[in-house]
Scaffold this active site. Structure first.
Site, PDB file in Angstrom:
ATOM      1  N   GLN A  50      40.224  24.841  38.862  1.00  0.00           N
ATOM      2  CA  GLN A  50      40.010  25.765  39.759  1.00  0.00           C
ATOM      3  C   GLN A  50      38.984  26.844  39.061  1.00  0.00           C
ATOM      4  O   GLN A  50      39.565  27.077  37.877  1.00  0.00           O
ATOM      5  CB  GLN A  50      40.979  26.367  40.507  1.00  0.00           C
ATOM      6  CG  GLN A  50      40.413  27.488  41.512  1.00  0.00           C
ATOM      7  CD  GLN A  50      41.652  27.919  42.539  1.00  0.00           C
ATOM      8  OE1 GLN A  50      42.323  27.371  43.032  1.00  0.00           O
ATOM      9  NE2 GLN A  50      41.846  29.411  42.221  1.00  0.00           N
ATOM     10  N   ASN A  52      36.867  30.413  39.296  1.00  0.00           N
ATOM     11  CA  ASN A  52      36.559  31.606  40.482  1.00  0.00           C
ATOM     12  C   ASN A  52      35.871  32.646  39.491  1.00  0.00           C
ATOM     13  O   ASN A  52      35.771  32.676  38.579  1.00  0.00           O
ATOM     14  CB  ASN A  52      37.891  32.473  40.488  1.00  0.00           C
ATOM     15  CG  ASN A  52      39.003  31.478  41.423  1.00  0.00           C
ATOM     16  OD1 ASN A  52      38.588  30.945  42.366  1.00  0.00           O
ATOM     17  ND2 ASN A  52      40.463  31.481  40.877  1.00  0.00           N
ATOM     18  N   ARG A  63      42.496  45.430  37.164  1.00  0.00           N
ATOM     19  CA  ARG A  63      42.895  44.673  38.105  1.00  0.00           C
ATOM     20  C   ARG A  63      44.037  43.759  37.358  1.00  0.00           C
ATOM     21  O   ARG A  63      43.742  43.451  36.210  1.00  0.00           O
ATOM     22  CB  ARG A  63      41.780  43.379  38.357  1.00  0.00           C
ATOM     23  CG  ARG A  63      40.821  44.061  39.129  1.00  0.00           C
ATOM     24  CD  ARG A  63      39.813  42.756  39.426  1.00  0.00           C
ATOM     25  NE  ARG A  63      38.669  43.061  40.477  1.00  0.00           N
ATOM     26  CZ  ARG A  63      38.574  42.867  41.538  1.00  0.00           C
ATOM     27  NH1 ARG A  63      39.427  42.275  42.419  1.00  0.00           N
ATOM     28  NH2 ARG A  63      37.266  43.257  42.398  1.00  0.00           N
ATOM     29  N   HIS A  66      48.567  40.058  36.414  1.00  0.00           N
ATOM     30  CA  HIS A  66      48.922  38.710  37.231  1.00  0.00           C
ATOM     31  C   HIS A  66      49.724  37.663  36.455  1.00  0.00           C
ATOM     32  O   HIS A  66      49.186  37.320  35.585  1.00  0.00           O
ATOM     33  CB  HIS A  66      47.753  38.470  38.159  1.00  0.00           C
ATOM     34  CG  HIS A  66      47.052  39.490  38.959  1.00  0.00           C
ATOM     35  ND1 HIS A  66      45.730  39.610  39.126  1.00  0.00           N
ATOM     36  CD2 HIS A  66      47.687  40.574  39.611  1.00  0.00           C
ATOM     37  CE1 HIS A  66      45.429  40.524  39.818  1.00  0.00           C
ATOM     38  NE2 HIS A  66      46.672  41.188  40.249  1.00  0.00           N
ATOM     39  N   LYS A  76      44.635  30.334  31.822  1.00  0.00           N
ATOM     40  CA  LYS A  76      43.512  30.814  32.171  1.00  0.00           C
ATOM     41  C   LYS A  76      42.258  30.916  31.037  1.00  0.00           C
ATOM     42  O   LYS A  76      42.742  31.335  29.836  1.00  0.00           O
ATOM     43  CB  LYS A  76      43.486  32.359  32.715  1.00  0.00           C
ATOM     44  CG  LYS A  76      44.235  32.404  33.836  1.00  0.00           C
ATOM     45  CD  LYS A  76      44.383  33.772  34.318  1.00  0.00           C
ATOM     46  CE  LYS A  76      45.376  34.101  35.816  1.00  0.00           C
ATOM     47  NZ  LYS A  76      45.376  35.425  35.908  1.00  0.00           N
ATOM     48  N   HIS A 123      47.955  38.438  32.894  1.00  0.00           N
ATOM     49  CA  HIS A 123      46.613  38.815  32.613  1.00  0.00           C
ATOM     50  C   HIS A 123      46.015  40.052  33.472  1.00  0.00           C
ATOM     51  O   HIS A 123      46.554  40.051  34.834  1.00  0.00           O
ATOM     52  CB  HIS A 123      45.890  37.648  32.743  1.00  0.00           C
ATOM     53  CG  HIS A 123      44.486  37.933  32.794  1.00  0.00           C
ATOM     54  ND1 HIS A 123      43.618  38.153  33.994  1.00  0.00           N
ATOM     55  CD2 HIS A 123      43.493  38.433  31.796  1.00  0.00           C
ATOM     56  CE1 HIS A 123      42.333  38.278  33.653  1.00  0.00           C
ATOM     57  NE2 HIS A 123      42.426  38.411  32.412  1.00  0.00           N
ATOM     58  N   TYR A 136      36.345  32.924  35.853  1.00  0.00           N
ATOM     59  CA  TYR A 136      37.906  32.317  35.451  1.00  0.00           C
ATOM     60  C   TYR A 136      37.862  30.789  35.639  1.00  0.00           C
ATOM     61  O   TYR A 136      37.620  30.363  36.494  1.00  0.00           O
ATOM     62  CB  TYR A 136      39.073  32.719  36.309  1.00  0.00           C
ATOM     63  CG  TYR A 136      39.167  34.303  36.270  1.00  0.00           C
ATOM     64  CD1 TYR A 136      40.450  34.574  36.033  1.00  0.00           C
ATOM     65  CD2 TYR A 136      38.121  35.117  36.797  1.00  0.00           C
ATOM     66  CE1 TYR A 136      40.833  36.088  35.882  1.00  0.00           C
ATOM     67  CE2 TYR A 136      38.435  36.556  36.701  1.00  0.00           C
ATOM     68  CZ  TYR A 136      39.847  36.877  36.383  1.00  0.00           C
ATOM     69  OH  TYR A 136      40.290  38.266  36.360  1.00  0.00           O
ATOM     70  N   ASP A 172      48.085  45.386  43.231  1.00  0.00           N
ATOM     71  CA  ASP A 172      48.488  45.934  42.160  1.00  0.00           C
ATOM     72  C   ASP A 172      49.385  47.090  41.982  1.00  0.00           C
ATOM     73  O   ASP A 172      50.131  47.267  40.989  1.00  0.00           O
ATOM     74  CB  ASP A 172      47.408  45.919  41.276  1.00  0.00           C
ATOM     75  CG  ASP A 172      46.441  44.468  41.086  1.00  0.00           C
ATOM     76  OD1 ASP A 172      47.415  43.460  41.526  1.00  0.00           O
ATOM     77  OD2 ASP A 172      45.471  44.293  40.790  1.00  0.00           O
TER      78      ASP A 172
END
Length: 187
Positions: A50, A52, A63, A66, A76, A123, A136, A172
């Site tokens: 994936q 992003n 942000r 996560h 990642k 992260h 990402y 968050d």
């Protein structure tokens, strides 16, 4: 060493910084963003499944922090395409000698750096400029049932954000502080 990348191991085992080496002339440049062989040598054992892209408008926005739990744990590979961010990884691996330690790197459109964050890390990032775009690469698709997070202001981790923390998302802002009983993410 690959001619398109300079690789650097960082103080947290498994975490790596890659400096992309653009090939430039008067017209502009060509820059390789990812090479499976190079990243496999750094420990990316699973294929990228994936990709992003994020845009964050305001300077100082945070942000994160996560992660995805097993069986959807992910590596990642993160690059900044526009602006500049302070990108942070926190080691949440049980039994790790660097458990709960964090490491941050400035990623920007000008320094051509990529941070490779392995499974078992949280992260997040803080924008150092307005209108930051990140790209990402993920080794697992997003799995809402496996997602989790840590408060970016958790005193047990004590991340030294370069700017005051602002503009947290509702999600968050609700991440709980780590309890004294937290022993890490099961891998």
């Amino acid at each position: 060493m690959n001619e398109r990348f300079h690789q650097h191991r960082l103080p947290l085992p498994g975490l790596a910084l890659v400096e992309r080496q653009p090939i430039a002339d008067r017209r502009g440049y060509l820059e390789r963003m990812f090479c499976a062989d190079t990243f496999a040598a750094l420990g990316v054992a699973k294929p990228i499944v994936q990709i992003n892209r994020t845009l964050t408008r305001a300077e100082g926005t945070v942000r994160g922090m996560h992660f995805q739990r097993a069986p959807h744990a992910e590596t990642k590979v993160i690059s900044c395409l526009r602006g500049a961010v302070f990108d942070v990884a926190v080691d949440l691996r049980p039994g790790s000698p660097t458990f709960l330690r964090w490491h941050g790197e400035t990623l920007s459109e000008d320094n051509h750096r990529t941070l490779m964050i392995p499974e078992g890390f949280a992260h997040g990032f803080q924008t150092l400029t307005a209108d930051c775009e990140l790209l990402y690469f993920h080794t697992a698709p997003h799995a809402p049932q496996s997602e989790g997070g840590v408060s970016p202001t958790d005193p047990r981790i004590a991340i030294a954000w370069p700017l005051p923390v602002r503009e947290l998302s509702e999600r968050d802002a609700k991440w709980a502080l780590l309890s004294a009983q937290f022993e890490g993410l099961a891998l």
